[in-house]
Structure formats: structure tokens, C-alpha cells
Scaffold this active site. Structure first.
Site, short mmCIF file in Angstrom:
data_model
loop_
_atom_site.label_atom_id
_atom_site.label_comp_id
_atom_site.label_asym_id
_atom_site.label_seq_id
_atom_site.Cartn_x
_atom_site.Cartn_y
_atom_site.Cartn_z
N GLY A 44 0.79 -1.23 0.00
CA GLY A 44 0.00 0.00 0.00
C GLY A 44 0.82 1.27 0.00
N HIS A 136 -11.23 26.52 3.83
CA HIS A 136 -12.27 26.47 4.86
C HIS A 136 -12.19 27.70 5.77
CE1 HIS A 136 -15.13 24.88 7.65
NE2 HIS A 136 -14.26 24.98 8.64
N LYS A 198 -25.36 26.84 13.75
CA LYS A 198 -25.25 25.37 13.65
C LYS A 198 -24.41 24.84 14.80
CE LYS A 198 -22.26 23.24 10.80
NZ LYS A 198 -21.63 22.80 9.55
N THR A 232 -25.08 18.96 6.74
CA THR A 232 -25.27 20.40 6.99
C THR A 232 -26.38 20.95 6.10
OG1 THR A 232 -22.97 20.66 7.66
CG2 THR A 232 -24.09 22.65 6.89
C1 R5P Z 1 -18.24 23.04 8.20
O1 R5P Z 1 -17.82 23.92 8.93
C2 R5P Z 1 -18.11 23.12 6.72
O2 R5P Z 1 -18.07 24.43 6.26
C3 R5P Z 1 -19.24 22.39 6.02
O3 R5P Z 1 -20.47 22.96 6.41
C4 R5P Z 1 -19.28 20.94 6.41
O4 R5P Z 1 -17.99 20.42 6.45
C5 R5P Z 1 -20.11 20.16 5.44
O5 R5P Z 1 -20.03 18.82 5.82
P1 R5P Z 1 -21.31 17.88 5.75
O6 R5P Z 1 -21.80 17.91 4.33
O7 R5P Z 1 -20.78 16.54 6.18
O8 R5P Z 1 -22.32 18.41 6.70
#
Ligand code: R5P
Length: 338
Positions: A44, A136, A198, A232
Site C-alpha cells: 500500500g 475552509h 449550527k 449540513t
Molecule cells: C463546516 O464547517 C463546513 O463548512 C461544512 O459545512 C461541512 O464540512 C459540510 O459537511 P457535511 O456535508 O458533512 O455536513
């Protein structure tokens, strides 16, 4: 720019994470991808060999560190190490999606900052410059000592979105961390911003506790940097509908990781269309409501400017129309030109 003279000056190699995108970037620049072998040993381990000289050449390595994240990261490191040991003049990593970016801080005692660790590894093998898209969080740029150019897919995606969105759309930030991103979309689309609060329960489950702003009877565009499990988006849709939003939702995200199960979450009856770019080569089968826009012209445009020692200032004017109502140049986060 003449392709023959460019080809003398630089080489582009691609890992196995997104060969289609790499091929499109090379086509845009009218050059061939550099020849190399990327394989696996029986146990691997990653095996890499460049099949052409890079001595004193400017080298670009194209590799999103997308799933399989660790394999793709190690491939990128091995390619860079091979270039460094073969006397490349400068190595620039084009990492359209930067894996481990969400691990940009300690999330509790006795935990690592894996995003920083990934940055350290890239620099340790001689990567002098990084080009990435919609990081991000902007502070990740500070993990690198060398130059980082964070491009943004927002103008490209907004160009696609126009013509699909109803006029009363609101742009929704799914969490506090995406407010700047949502503001950037809102600027291009001339729309108001709504913010959701969130709370992440675990790696796959989130909960929206508050909707900040009035969404009554409005259509919504949920924007994010990435769609991973789709959790999300699904939770945002639920909260927006509960807050009185119209059952007419759109989703836009730069990085469509689309892990198994994400498609099912995105195919909520209220979600009309989903817009992503091709920074990541997802294993998911495309579906009718999914629009994938290529980011290759944007990256190729950036590379042309690097090779000419030029500025990225006019990059987005070339790649996307500016909104009719707002032509001011604005920065989104650190180092992202729009
Ligand atoms: C989180 O802070 C990111 O900006 C995205 O909202 C998140 O990573 C999306 O991941 P998922 O689709 O698994 O909710």
C-alpha cells in the site's frame, strides 16, 4: 502567451486525485502534463517516479487532497520530494481542495491541529508556494511560511447560478463560519444574507438552533465551502422550512466531496438544484439536479499570470461577469481577490 515558450519553462505533474481537472488545466495552457508513474507497492505504500527532467524548471503539482485524503496527501508529498531531489527550481502545489482544513484549531485537550501538520509536511518536502480554492478558513494561509494564493469559485458559481435563481432569493450561511462566504455570494447576486446557528453533534450530525433573519415565503440559496456527508445542507433545509421559507431551495458549494449518502440527503423535495465545481473528483454518480462547473479556466488563468510574474487582480473579470449592480473590487477574507 506562446505555448512553446511556456513549455520550455515549466512542467505540470498531476497526482491521481483528479486527473480530469489536471488534464483540463493543461489543455487550457496548451501543454502536456509531465510524464510520471504513480503506483502502489504491494503493502500500500506510494511509489512515484518522474519520467522527465525537471532540473531548474518551475514545477506545478496538481493534487486536491480529497478522499482518500491520506493517500492523496502522501502522493503529493512524494511527487514534491521527487521534484526537489531532481533539482526543480521551484515547486508550487495546486491543491484545489485542501484536506484537513477543518482541523485548523485544537478542538479540545490533547488533540492535534492536523491542518497545520499538513501544511508543515508540504513545506518540508520543498513546496514553496500553494494555490488553493475557497479554503475552509482564511487563517490557514498563516500555517505556511511561503506565499499562498487562495482563489475563489464564487464568481464562477454565481455565473452558473444566474438564470436558475428566482428574484426573491436569500443567501443562507449554514453557520457562523460561512458568513463571509455568504456575503461574497450576496455581493455577486445582489441578495440579502441569512445566518444559521449550527451546532455539530459529531462528524455526521449537525443541529441548527437559530435562523437569523426573515425567510418567510422566500426561496433560499444555501452556500458552503464543501458538501461532505450532506448533513449540513439537510439540517439547513429543515430549519429554513420550519422558519417559513418557501419550499424552493438551491445549494452552492465549491467542493463537492459527496460522500456515500450525501446524494440522498441533497435530494430533499425542497432542494431544486445543487451547484458545485470540479475541485474534487467525487465517486458519486451525477444526477439531473446536480450542476458541476469546471474550475480549470480559473486555475489555468492563475498559472498563466504566475508564469508571467503577473498579478491575479484581473483574474475574475476574465472568468466571470461582474454583477450589474456592484462593480466594486472587494476582498473576501485574506488573499482572495474578487
Ligand atoms: C463546516 O464547517 C463546513 O463548512 C461544512 O459545512 C461541512 O464540512 C459540510 O459537511 P457535511 O456535508 O458533512 O455536513
Amino acid at each position: 502567451m506562446q505555448s512553446t515558450s511556456l513549455n520550455e519553462e515549466f512542467r505540470i505533474f498531476a497526482g491521481t486525485a483528479n486527473p480530469k481537472l489536471a488534464g483540463m488545466i493543461a489543455d487550457k495552457l496548451d501543454v502536456q502534463l509531465g510524464a510520471c508513474n504513480i503506483d502502489r507497492y504491494p503493502d500500500g505504500e506510494v511509489a512515484v517516479q518522474l519520467l522527465e527532467s525537471v532540473r531548474r524548471k518551475e514545477v506545478f503539482l496538481i493534487q486536491p487532497t480529497s478522499p482518500l485524503v491520506n493517500d492523496h496527501l502522501i502522493e503529493l508529498l512524494a511527487l514534491a520530494d521527487a521534484c526537489r531531489r531532481s533539482a526543480a527550481a521551484r515547486i508550487t502545489a495546486i491543491v484545489p481542495y485542501f484536506g484537513y482544513a477543518r482541523a485548523d484549531k485544537r478542538l479540545g485537550g490533547r488533540k492535534p491541529i492536523t491542518g497545520r501538520m499538513a501544511a508543515d509536511l508540504l513545506e518540508a518536502v520543498g513546496i514553496a508556494q500553494l494555490v488553493t480554492i475557497d479554503l475552509h478558513s482564511p487563517q490557514i494561509e498563516g500555517f505556511f511560511y511561503g506565499p499562498v494564493d487562495t482563489l475563489t469559485a464564487v464568481p464562477t458559481l454565481c455565473q452558473e447560478l444566474r438564470g436558475h435563481l428566482p428574484p426573491d432569493i436569500v443567501v443562507v450561511s449554514p453557520d457562523a463560519g460561512r458568513v463571509q462566504l455568504a456575503a461574497h455570494y450576496a455581493q455577486w447576486l445582489s441578495a440579502p444574507v441569512i445566518v444559521l446557528h449550527k451546532r455539530r453533534k459529531d462528524g455526521t450530525q449537525t443541529e441548527v438552533t437559530h435562523v437569523v433573519g426573515d425567510v418567510s415565503g422566500r426561496a433560499c440559496l444555501i452556500v458552503d465551502d464543501m458538501i461532505s456527508t450532506g448533513g449540513t445542507v439537510a439540517e439547513s433545509v429543515r430549519a429554513l422550512l420550519a422558519a417559513g421559507a418557501r419550499s424552493e431551495m438551491f445549494v452552492a458549494a465549491t467542493h463537492g466531496l459527496l460522500l456515500p449518502g450525501a446524494r440522498c440527503k441533497l435530494q430533499h423535495p425542497a432542494v431544486r438544484e445543487v451547484f458545485i465545481t470540479d475541485t474534487v473528483c467525487s465517486q458519486e454518480v451525477p444526477w439531473p439536479g446536480l450542476h458541476v462547473t469546471s474550475i480549470a479556466p480559473l486555475i489555468a488563468g492563475a498559472l498563466e499570470r504566475f508564469l508571467a510574474d503577473g498579478s491575479l487582480r484581473d483574474l475574475y473579470q476574465e472568468n466571470a461577469r461582474r454583477p450589474a449592480t456592484n462593480t466594486a473590487t472587494k476582498r473576501y477574507g485574506t488573499g482572495i481577490l474578487s
